[in-house]
Write a protein that holds these residues in place. Sequence first.
Motif, PDB file in Angstrom:
ATOM      1  N   HIS A 115      64.266  69.580 -43.221  1.00  0.00           N
ATOM      2  CA  HIS A 115      64.619  69.827 -41.828  1.00  0.00           C
ATOM      3  C   HIS A 115      65.100  68.553 -41.139  1.00  0.00           C
ATOM      4  CE1 HIS A 115      63.357  72.107 -37.899  1.00  0.00           C
ATOM      5  NE2 HIS A 115      64.652  71.863 -37.959  1.00  0.00           N
ATOM      6  N   ALA A 137      68.602  67.723 -42.236  1.00  0.00           N
ATOM      7  CA  ALA A 137      69.564  68.648 -41.635  1.00  0.00           C
ATOM      8  C   ALA A 137      69.830  68.280 -40.181  1.00  0.00           C
ATOM      9  CB  ALA A 137      69.044  70.082 -41.741  1.00  0.00           C
ATOM     10  N   HIS A 186      73.405  66.979 -38.599  1.00  0.00           N
ATOM     11  CA  HIS A 186      73.982  67.664 -37.443  1.00  0.00           C
ATOM     12  C   HIS A 186      74.297  66.672 -36.328  1.00  0.00           C
ATOM     13  CE1 HIS A 186      73.705  69.890 -33.588  1.00  0.00           C
ATOM     14  NE2 HIS A 186      74.371  70.820 -34.262  1.00  0.00           N
ATOM     15  N   LEU A 221      75.305  74.340 -39.726  1.00  0.00           N
ATOM     16  CA  LEU A 221      74.123  73.594 -39.305  1.00  0.00           C
ATOM     17  C   LEU A 221      73.629  74.087 -37.950  1.00  0.00           C
ATOM     18  CD1 LEU A 221      75.113  70.014 -40.464  1.00  0.00           C
ATOM     19  CD2 LEU A 221      73.013  71.194 -41.113  1.00  0.00           C
ATOM     20  N   PHE A 275      63.674  75.767 -40.405  1.00  0.00           N
ATOM     21  CA  PHE A 275      64.599  75.502 -41.504  1.00  0.00           C
ATOM     22  C   PHE A 275      63.918  75.962 -42.788  1.00  0.00           C
ATOM     23  CE2 PHE A 275      66.711  72.451 -44.517  1.00  0.00           C
ATOM     24  CZ  PHE A 275      68.012  72.899 -44.329  1.00  0.00           C
ATOM     25  N   GLU A 282      67.705  78.599 -46.260  1.00  0.00           N
ATOM     26  CA  GLU A 282      68.674  77.763 -45.558  1.00  0.00           C
ATOM     27  C   GLU A 282      68.810  76.408 -46.239  1.00  0.00           C
ATOM     28  OE1 GLU A 282      68.202  79.477 -41.003  1.00  0.00           O
ATOM     29  OE2 GLU A 282      66.754  78.040 -41.785  1.00  0.00           O
ATOM     30  N   ALA A 283      67.699  75.865 -46.717  1.00  0.00           N
ATOM     31  CA  ALA A 283      67.744  74.587 -47.427  1.00  0.00           C
ATOM     32  C   ALA A 283      68.568  74.706 -48.697  1.00  0.00           C
ATOM     33  CB  ALA A 283      66.328  74.114 -47.747  1.00  0.00           C
ATOM     34  N   LEU A 338      72.306  74.971 -47.720  1.00  0.00           N
ATOM     35  CA  LEU A 338      72.851  73.688 -47.286  1.00  0.00           C
ATOM     36  C   LEU A 338      72.993  72.738 -48.461  1.00  0.00           C
ATOM     37  CD1 LEU A 338      73.852  71.849 -45.058  1.00  0.00           C
ATOM     38  CD2 LEU A 338      71.480  71.225 -44.556  1.00  0.00           C
TER      39      LEU A 338
END
Length: 214
Positions: A42, A45, A49, A71, A80, A84-85, A88
């Motif tokens: 997190h 990320a 961003h 993002l 997160f 999602e991890a 990404l």
Amino acid sequence: MTDLHNEFANSRFFNQTRMDRRSADALVGLAAGIVADGTVNHSEARFLHSWLEANLAHLDDPVVNLLYRRLNLMLADGVFDSDEASELLGMLHSFAGLSIAKPLPTEHTFTAPNDLPLCDPAPEVICAARSFVFTGVMALGPRKECQQIVLDRGGEIASGVSKKVHYLVIGSVGNEQWRHSSYGLKIMKAVELREAGVPIAIIGENHWQTAVLP
């Protein structure tokens, strides 16, 4: 149908006449550094961003915009999660031109997956009472949104590839070295099952989109 490949072709950021070579190289290096340990958290990320917002969002470039928009969506709810991890991580591997097997910079570009073991001819796609797994980066939007489309049509989302899965959908934004990508293991597992006689369909995102979207 969403077609991000034309956007990539029109990118000022990654083509031969880049507007800001230093920023481009910095972003590729940043992406490579984040994925170096095989995970993304997190904090990483949020940092990425913020970095994009401060340094590159003003360029209004389609490739940068794709990463920035994803993002935004991933971080909007303050959670997160592992899916999602994973998404990404796959995006950043593709973005930096890296493979897990050999994490060295190659071409700094997004490429569509090629030589994929898709079913030929492509099968009919039925959502109701069917189980789906998504892998790779979807051009349509975050994986959660694609999964919701299936759920809304009476389908189910499986946690992984197995004999009970009817469709494996491969995102159309990915690294050409699919065997070594973060989603290669799912594809290889599906191929093994298919060759063993399990009726699992391996389809590309474009075929899936055509079937489920008006």
